[in-house]
Every structure is written in C-alpha cells, then in structure tokens.
Design a protein around this motif. Structure first.
Motif, PDB file in Angstrom:
ATOM      1  N   GLY A  40     -34.135   2.838  16.986  1.00  0.00           N
ATOM      2  CA  GLY A  40     -33.774   3.889  17.920  1.00  0.00           C
ATOM      3  C   GLY A  40     -34.822   4.980  17.897  1.00  0.00           C
ATOM      4  O   GLY A  40     -35.701   4.999  17.013  1.00  0.00           O
ATOM      5  N   ARG A  41     -34.744   5.883  18.850  1.00  0.00           N
ATOM      6  CA  ARG A  41     -35.679   7.002  18.906  1.00  0.00           C
ATOM      7  C   ARG A  41     -34.893   8.312  18.867  1.00  0.00           C
ATOM      8  O   ARG A  41     -33.848   8.434  19.522  1.00  0.00           O
ATOM      9  CB  ARG A  41     -36.533   6.932  20.164  1.00  0.00           C
ATOM     10  N   VAL A  42     -35.389   9.271  18.116  1.00  0.00           N
ATOM     11  CA  VAL A  42     -34.712  10.555  17.942  1.00  0.00           C
ATOM     12  C   VAL A  42     -35.414  11.619  18.779  1.00  0.00           C
ATOM     13  O   VAL A  42     -36.639  11.805  18.684  1.00  0.00           O
ATOM     14  CB  VAL A  42     -34.701  10.979  16.454  1.00  0.00           C
ATOM     15  N   TRP A  43     -34.618  12.306  19.606  1.00  0.00           N
ATOM     16  CA  TRP A  43     -35.102  13.384  20.462  1.00  0.00           C
ATOM     17  C   TRP A  43     -34.426  14.685  20.054  1.00  0.00           C
ATOM     18  O   TRP A  43     -33.271  14.677  19.598  1.00  0.00           O
ATOM     19  CB  TRP A  43     -34.802  13.093  21.928  1.00  0.00           C
ATOM     20  N   VAL A  44     -35.096  15.804  20.256  1.00  0.00           N
ATOM     21  CA  VAL A  44     -34.526  17.092  19.886  1.00  0.00           C
ATOM     22  C   VAL A  44     -34.915  18.146  20.920  1.00  0.00           C
ATOM     23  O   VAL A  44     -35.995  18.092  21.516  1.00  0.00           O
ATOM     24  CB  VAL A  44     -34.991  17.516  18.472  1.00  0.00           C
ATOM     25  N   THR A  45     -34.001  19.088  21.155  1.00  0.00           N
ATOM     26  CA  THR A  45     -34.289  20.238  21.994  1.00  0.00           C
ATOM     27  C   THR A  45     -33.531  21.440  21.451  1.00  0.00           C
ATOM     28  O   THR A  45     -32.452  21.285  20.859  1.00  0.00           O
ATOM     29  CB  THR A  45     -33.901  19.998  23.462  1.00  0.00           C
ATOM     30  N   SER A  46     -34.097  22.598  21.643  1.00  0.00           N
ATOM     31  CA  SER A  46     -33.395  23.834  21.267  1.00  0.00           C
ATOM     32  C   SER A  46     -32.804  24.528  22.475  1.00  0.00           C
ATOM     33  O   SER A  46     -32.209  25.598  22.360  1.00  0.00           O
ATOM     34  CB  SER A  46     -34.365  24.788  20.545  1.00  0.00           C
ATOM     35  N   THR A  47     -32.974  23.944  23.659  1.00  0.00           N
ATOM     36  CA  THR A  47     -32.438  24.545  24.886  1.00  0.00           C
ATOM     37  C   THR A  47     -31.116  23.892  25.253  1.00  0.00           C
ATOM     38  O   THR A  47     -30.778  22.809  24.778  1.00  0.00           O
ATOM     39  CB  THR A  47     -33.428  24.404  26.042  1.00  0.00           C
ATOM     40  N   ASN A  48     -30.374  24.541  26.117  1.00  0.00           N
ATOM     41  CA  ASN A  48     -29.110  23.993  26.613  1.00  0.00           C
ATOM     42  C   ASN A  48     -28.988  24.313  28.103  1.00  0.00           C
ATOM     43  O   ASN A  48     -28.021  24.911  28.554  1.00  0.00           O
ATOM     44  CB  ASN A  48     -27.928  24.576  25.835  1.00  0.00           C
ATOM     45  N   TYR A  66     -26.337  24.550  33.054  1.00  0.00           N
ATOM     46  CA  TYR A  66     -26.591  25.389  34.229  1.00  0.00           C
ATOM     47  C   TYR A  66     -27.168  24.581  35.392  1.00  0.00           C
ATOM     48  O   TYR A  66     -27.586  25.162  36.397  1.00  0.00           O
ATOM     49  CB  TYR A  66     -27.555  26.519  33.866  1.00  0.00           C
ATOM     50  N   GLY A  67     -27.188  23.268  35.239  1.00  0.00           N
ATOM     51  CA  GLY A  67     -27.720  22.424  36.289  1.00  0.00           C
ATOM     52  C   GLY A  67     -29.215  22.220  36.216  1.00  0.00           C
ATOM     53  O   GLY A  67     -29.823  21.694  37.163  1.00  0.00           O
ATOM     54  N   ASN A  68     -29.825  22.632  35.116  1.00  0.00           N
ATOM     55  CA  ASN A  68     -31.263  22.481  34.924  1.00  0.00           C
ATOM     56  C   ASN A  68     -31.552  21.390  33.893  1.00  0.00           C
ATOM     57  O   ASN A  68     -30.632  20.742  33.392  1.00  0.00           O
ATOM     58  CB  ASN A  68     -31.879  23.813  34.481  1.00  0.00           C
ATOM     59  N   SER A  69     -32.821  21.209  33.554  1.00  0.00           N
ATOM     60  CA  SER A  69     -33.209  20.174  32.600  1.00  0.00           C
ATOM     61  C   SER A  69     -33.586  20.787  31.261  1.00  0.00           C
ATOM     62  O   SER A  69     -34.163  21.878  31.206  1.00  0.00           O
ATOM     63  CB  SER A  69     -34.400  19.371  33.142  1.00  0.00           C
ATOM     64  N   ASP A  70     -33.260  20.086  30.187  1.00  0.00           N
ATOM     65  CA  ASP A  70     -33.682  20.487  28.850  1.00  0.00           C
ATOM     66  C   ASP A  70     -35.025  19.841  28.526  1.00  0.00           C
ATOM     67  O   ASP A  70     -35.320  18.730  28.980  1.00  0.00           O
ATOM     68  CB  ASP A  70     -32.644  20.062  27.815  1.00  0.00           C
ATOM     69  N   LEU A  71     -35.821  20.542  27.738  1.00  0.00           N
ATOM     70  CA  LEU A  71     -37.125  20.044  27.332  1.00  0.00           C
ATOM     71  C   LEU A  71     -36.998  19.401  25.952  1.00  0.00           C
ATOM     72  O   LEU A  71     -36.840  20.090  24.942  1.00  0.00           O
ATOM     73  CB  LEU A  71     -38.151  21.178  27.295  1.00  0.00           C
ATOM     74  N   TYR A  72     -37.032  18.085  25.917  1.00  0.00           N
ATOM     75  CA  TYR A  72     -36.909  17.335  24.672  1.00  0.00           C
ATOM     76  C   TYR A  72     -38.290  16.959  24.134  1.00  0.00           C
ATOM     77  O   TYR A  72     -39.241  16.766  24.896  1.00  0.00           O
ATOM     78  CB  TYR A  72     -36.127  16.036  24.897  1.00  0.00           C
ATOM     79  N   ARG A  73     -38.363  16.820  22.819  1.00  0.00           N
ATOM     80  CA  ARG A  73     -39.536  16.188  22.215  1.00  0.00           C
ATOM     81  C   ARG A  73     -39.046  15.124  21.241  1.00  0.00           C
ATOM     82  O   ARG A  73     -37.993  15.266  20.610  1.00  0.00           O
ATOM     83  CB  ARG A  73     -40.437  17.196  21.512  1.00  0.00           C
ATOM     84  N   MET A  74     -39.818  14.046  21.155  1.00  0.00           N
ATOM     85  CA  MET A  74     -39.430  12.938  20.293  1.00  0.00           C
ATOM     86  C   MET A  74     -39.897  13.197  18.869  1.00  0.00           C
ATOM     87  O   MET A  74     -41.066  13.505  18.638  1.00  0.00           O
ATOM     88  CB  MET A  74     -40.009  11.625  20.796  1.00  0.00           C
TER      89      MET A  74
END
Length: 409
Positions: A348-356, A360-368
């Motif tokens: 599997g691959r693990v992704w993380v973001t500190s945004t939510n 609000y109908g927007n996109s979160d910025l993930y990094r692997m």
C-alpha cells in the motif's frame, strides 16, 4: 452457404452475449429498520430476515464513530442514516441530530455517486420520514447539484387528516405498512436500480415501551414488511435474471431498559447488518454503518473520484479484503501507523496532508510518505515538519482507509 452459416453463428454469439450482459444486471436495495437493538432482533422470530441470512449472513455491527475520538458520532437516527448514505462519520457529514440543520453536501451520498456513474439508471426512496429525501439526500437542492430521484413514496406523516397522530404511534405503524407495500410493488413492477426503504415504527415502540412485548411485536411486524420486499426481489430475480443485493441494518442500539439512545454506551453503539450476500473477512471485525456505502459501491461497480474515495471512512465488505482499522499516533514529526491486515501479501501507499479543504468543496494537498507491506500491519514515518493534526490515507490495491491523527507534543 458458408457465409450464411457464419452470419448465423455470429448472430447467435451476439445474442448470447447480450443476454448474458442483461442477466448480470445488478440492483441494490437497503433497508433501515429504526432502533432495533441487537439482542431483541436475535430474540424475536424473524423468518423473512432469517431467509435472507441463509443466503448471506448476519453480522454484529456498530455506530457512533471512534468512541472518545475525533469521529465520535451521536447514536441518533438521522445521524446514523447519513453515516450510511455518505460513508463518513459526523465530523465530516455534519448531521448532528434529527433537525438536520447544516448537512455538508460536499460528502456525496451513494445516490449522487450512483447517478454520476449511471445517469440512465433509476433511484428510489420509500420512507416513513420525509426529511430523508428532502434534507439528507437533499433532492433538488443547489448544494447537491439539483439531484433528482426517479421514484419516491414518502411524506404521509405530515398528512394529519389521513393519518391523525395518536399517542400509541398506530399512525406510524399504518404508514410503515403502506411504505413497505408500495416499495414491494415498485420493486416488482419498476425494479429501481438503487433503492432505500426506511421504516420507523420499531423506534417509536422502543421510546414508548422499551424492551417490551410491544417492541417484540413491532420487530415481528417489521420482519413481515421486509418479507413483502424480499418476495418481490426474489420474483424479479426469477423472472428477469436480475441479481440483487439487499442490505438491512438499524441506525442505533438502545440504552438501559431499551428506551433511549444518543450516547456512547456499548448498548447504544451496538447494531447489526443482514445481507443476502456473503461478506469478506472484514465483516468478522464488527463492521461500522459507514462500511455499507463502499460495500454497495463495490457491488454496483461505482467509480468514486479519488478525492472523495480518500475521505470515505468505511471499507467494502465485498471483494478482496486488504486492510482495515487504520490508527495512528503523532509525536513531534514521528508518525506511527497500525492497521489490520488480511494476509494477501500486497503493498500500500501512505499519503498525508495537514489541510482539511475537502469539507469546503476544495482539494487537499497530499504528499506520499512511502510504500508499506500490508502484512506488516505497522509502519513509522518522519513527516519532517511538525503539524498539530494530519490526515493519513492508506491507499490499498483497491480503495483507501484514512485516519486523523493529533500531535501529542
């Protein structure tokens, strides 16, 4: 002559292929029987649900999110319905009570995803409570993209002339009977592709009488109504070579004496799921009501957009089981993850973001962060930059599981 023979063979092959495709047409119907605690369902004679169980199974389940955690969810009716519809807990869908004040429609219902995938297929709701269609599904609201159901039968409870309200809730019993009968007839004649049936009377009996003979009779009547719908499904399967998934559940358990609910006691959180399909190994780990959404999506072959799929709190109970029950701790920049593996040797691959921003109908910025061997059931990462909270997503060979993790430093 050979050309005519070849054309005949081609025609027969085309015909058989078309017939097989039609024979594999899948339809889904789910039923919420309000407020039936686990022990009373087991205690009472329910021959129709037993028949469904004989084809699939009965599974102890739960509502209420992570007890004491960020996703702790009130064990209240509309809250539970919406957790099923959206596959997420209250911290995301924002339905906190039966008033349904500010649903977060950025978390789409199974109905909206279904129509996005299959615009020409049909959807239906048959309900003893009008708000299920108008507020939870949000029919014809700008916030839901003006979503429209193809069929519905509801709103009888607001007709106080035709159904005068009484202290014993006999009017709700009458409405349940009409809703179930109407649903069964529509299944038989129209066969909607995705259907929700909601029946209320058992919840009223619990609030009024607790664990009682009245509640027992309510459960037995609910089983009779389920039987009407199940008979219609079986008739469709025999006559039209359709394949149906039926899922039956409840929205909450009940506290001491079987009267009330809303809290986080084990009794209020304890529910159940019944289906005519055999579920995978995840079902043995006490599934949540949020697992029904991805289960139906898997069965119907829905493609859920990645940003939506990464938000879903449930996991499919059909298909290959890879992992579930993701948890994590964060101390400074050290992230520790654990999960339950089902022993298939996949990565599997693990992704993380500190945004939510999704809320609000927007996109979160993930990094692997990296890849993991799912059989290890744990992994450690350095997230480099300290964060108060992070959303972690474990990408599986099919699907995702996610968890919010709070920094303990």
């Amino acid at each position: 002559m050979h050309r005519i023979y070849s054309l005949t063979v081609l025609f027969l092959c085309f015909f058989l292929t078309a017939f097989q495709a039609r024979a594999q047409e899948k339809k889904t119907l789910f039923i919420i029987l309000d407020g039936i605690q686990r022990e009373l369902l087991i205690k009472n004679p329910t021959p129709n649900m037993d028949d469904i169980i004989s084809e699939g199974g009965y599974f102890p389940a739960y509502v209420g999110g992570a007890k004491g955690g960020y996703s702790e969810t009130p064990t209240i009716s509309a809250v539970g319905y919406n957790s099923l519809l959206t596959g997420v807990w209250v911290n995301k869908h924002n339905v906190k009570g039966n008033s349904i004040r500010q649903p977060n429609y950025n978390y789409w219902t199974i109905f909206r995803h279904f129509k996005e995938n299959y615009p020409n297929k049909t959807t239906a709701v048959y309900s003893t409570w009008l708000d299920n269609r108008t507020k939870l599904i949000g029919e014809n609201l700008e916030a839901t993209g003006n979503f429209q159901l193809d069929y519905h039968f509801d709103g009888l409870e607001v007709d106080t002339l035709g159904y005068p309200h009484d202290d014993e809730s006999d009017y709700i019993k009458r409405i349940d009977q009409e809703v179930a009968a109407y649903a069964a007839e529509d299944v038989r004649e129209k066969a909607p592709d995705l259907t929700w049936v909601y029946l209320q009377y058992t919840d009223d009996m619990g609030h009024r009488f607790g664990a009682s003979p009245e509640m027992d009779l309510g459960i037995q009547e609910a089983d009779r109504q389920v039987g009407m719908i199940w008979d219609a499904i079986q008739e469709r399967e025999k006559k039209f070579d359709e394949e149906w998934l039926i899922v039956i559940t409840t929205d909450h358990g009940r506290g001491e004496g079987g009267f009330h609910h809303g809290g986080q006691s084990d009794e209020e959180r304890a529910t159940w799921i019944i289906s005519n399909k055999a579920f995978n190994e995840i079902a043995s780990q006490t599934p949540g009501i949020v697992d029904i959404f991805p289960t139906m999506a898997t069965y119907m072959g829905l493609t859920i957009p990645k940003n939506h799929a990464m938000e879903v709190d449930g996991v499919s109970l059909l298909g290959e089981a890879y992992a579930s029950h993701l948890t994590g701790t964060l101390s400074g920049t050290e992230l520790k993850l654990n999960w339950k593996s089902y022993g298939n040797g996949e990565t599997g691959r693990v992704w993380v973001t500190s945004t939510n921003q999704f809320r609000y109908g927007n996109s979160d910025l993930y990094r692997m962060l990296g890849e993991v061997n799912l059989e290890d059931e744990s992994a450690n990462f350095d997230i480099k930059v300290p964060q108060n909270n992070v959303k972690v997503v474990l990408e599986l060979p099919t699907g995702f599981i996610n968890v919010w993790v709070k920094n303990t430093d």
